[in-house]
Design an enzyme around this catalytic site. Structure first.
Site, PDB file in Angstrom:
ATOM      1  N   ASP A  13       0.856  -1.170   0.000  1.00 26.83           N
ATOM      2  CA  ASP A  13       0.000   0.000   0.000  1.00 26.83           C
ATOM      3  C   ASP A  13       0.904   1.235   0.000  1.00 26.83           C
ATOM      4  OD1 ASP A  13      -2.430   1.568   0.486  1.00 26.83           O
ATOM      5  OD2 ASP A  13      -1.718   1.759   2.546  1.00 26.83           O
TER       6      ASP A  13
ATOM      7  N   ASP B  64      -0.375   4.964   0.910  1.00 27.62           N
ATOM      8  CA  ASP B  64      -0.728   5.989   1.892  1.00 27.62           C
ATOM      9  C   ASP B  64      -0.729   5.470   3.319  1.00 27.62           C
ATOM     10  OD1 ASP B  64      -1.403   8.528   0.456  1.00 27.62           O
ATOM     11  OD2 ASP B  64      -2.667   7.158  -0.681  1.00 27.62           O
TER      12      ASP B  64
END
Length: 269
Positions: free
Chosen positions: A23, A25
């Site tokens: 991922d 963020d």
């Protein structure tokens, strides 16, 4: 439809034994860029956080909650990118991890529910030219009818998988690799922190879930094996142990639930 040949998968070009999917963020970065925009120039933290909780409790899809978040941000898109480039910081240990990965033929692939232009601009600012070696797979942005993206209320998110409740169903990309023949299939790592990572949680050999964040709650509830990380130093050390044969992904995956039950995962069991 049969499995996609390894030669057609970009992260398989160097025949790696390991691939690290992550991922973006709040995982690579210290702040979530979409949360940061929503909290500061959108409808605010309280409503955004309630949307996260409603998603975890399956009252709303991530796609619909995220669209509401992004629709609340009305500044021109180029201003949004610059605002985030000016404010989003990298996990202080990620650069060392990334350098190690490049040296050891471990491709790093970003799977994000954010928008690709924003992610690439932030990575370029934080990592410099080496950012170009990192594949980024996320959502897109498009102009609203009759507008351009660089005007007030001029843009909206365009989902990679609009038919999915995730908007970007990360499991689709991960399964291209996990379905490879055993003779060429690499060991797959994934790191994440929140509700946008739920579709990826079951799809890799070892899931790193960020201490104190929503992904751990989901994994514990759904009996998805994971190991806890605080920062990329933790991830680097664990990956070194695995790639050097000092531990296995299966042993590491058992650690997370034990940490959750003992309270050391940063969440109450």
């Amino acid at each position: 439809m049969g499995a996609q040949p390894a030669a057609e998968l970009s992260a398989m070009k160097t025949n790696p034994k390991f691939i690290f999917f992550t991922d973006f963020d709040g995982t690579i970065t210290l702040q979530d860029s979409n949360d940061f925009m929503t909290d500061n120039i959108g409808y605010g933290r309280e409503k955004r956080r309630q949307g996260n909780l409603d998603t975890l409790e399956e009252k709303i899809t991530f796609r619909d909650s995220f669209r509401e978040m992004m629709d609340s941000v009305t500044k021109p898109y180029n201003e949004c990118i610059q605002y985030l480039v000016n404010n989003i910081k990298l996990d202080p240990h990620f650069t060392k991890f990334y350098e190690w990965a490049l040296e050891n033929n471990i491709p790093v692939v970003v799977l994000s529910s954010g928008m690709e232009p924003i992610i690439k601009a932030i990575l370029k600012n934080l990592l410099g030219p080496s950012a170009d070696k990192m594949e980024v797979i996320g959502n897109f942005v498009k102009a609203r009818p009759g507008k351009t993206i660089n005007e007030e209320r001029g843009w909206e998110i365009e989902f990679r998988n609009p038919e999915s409740g995730f908007g970007h169903d990360k499991s689709i990309e991960l399964r291209k690799y996990s379905s490879l023949p055993e003779s060429v299939r690499p060991t797959m790592f994934y790191a994440g922190d929140g509700v946008s990572d739920l579709s990826a949680a079951r799809e890799t050999d070892l899931l790193f879930a960020k201490k104190g964040h929503d992904l751990i709650s989901y994994c514990a509830r759904e009996n998805v094996p994971f190991t806890v990380f605080e920062d990329w130093y933790t991830i680097l050390e664990k990956c070194k142990e695995i790639t050097e044969g000092k531990t296995t992904v299966h042993d590491a995956a058992r650690e997370g639930f034990e940490a959750y039950k003992s309270g050391t995962a940063g969440l109450k069991a």
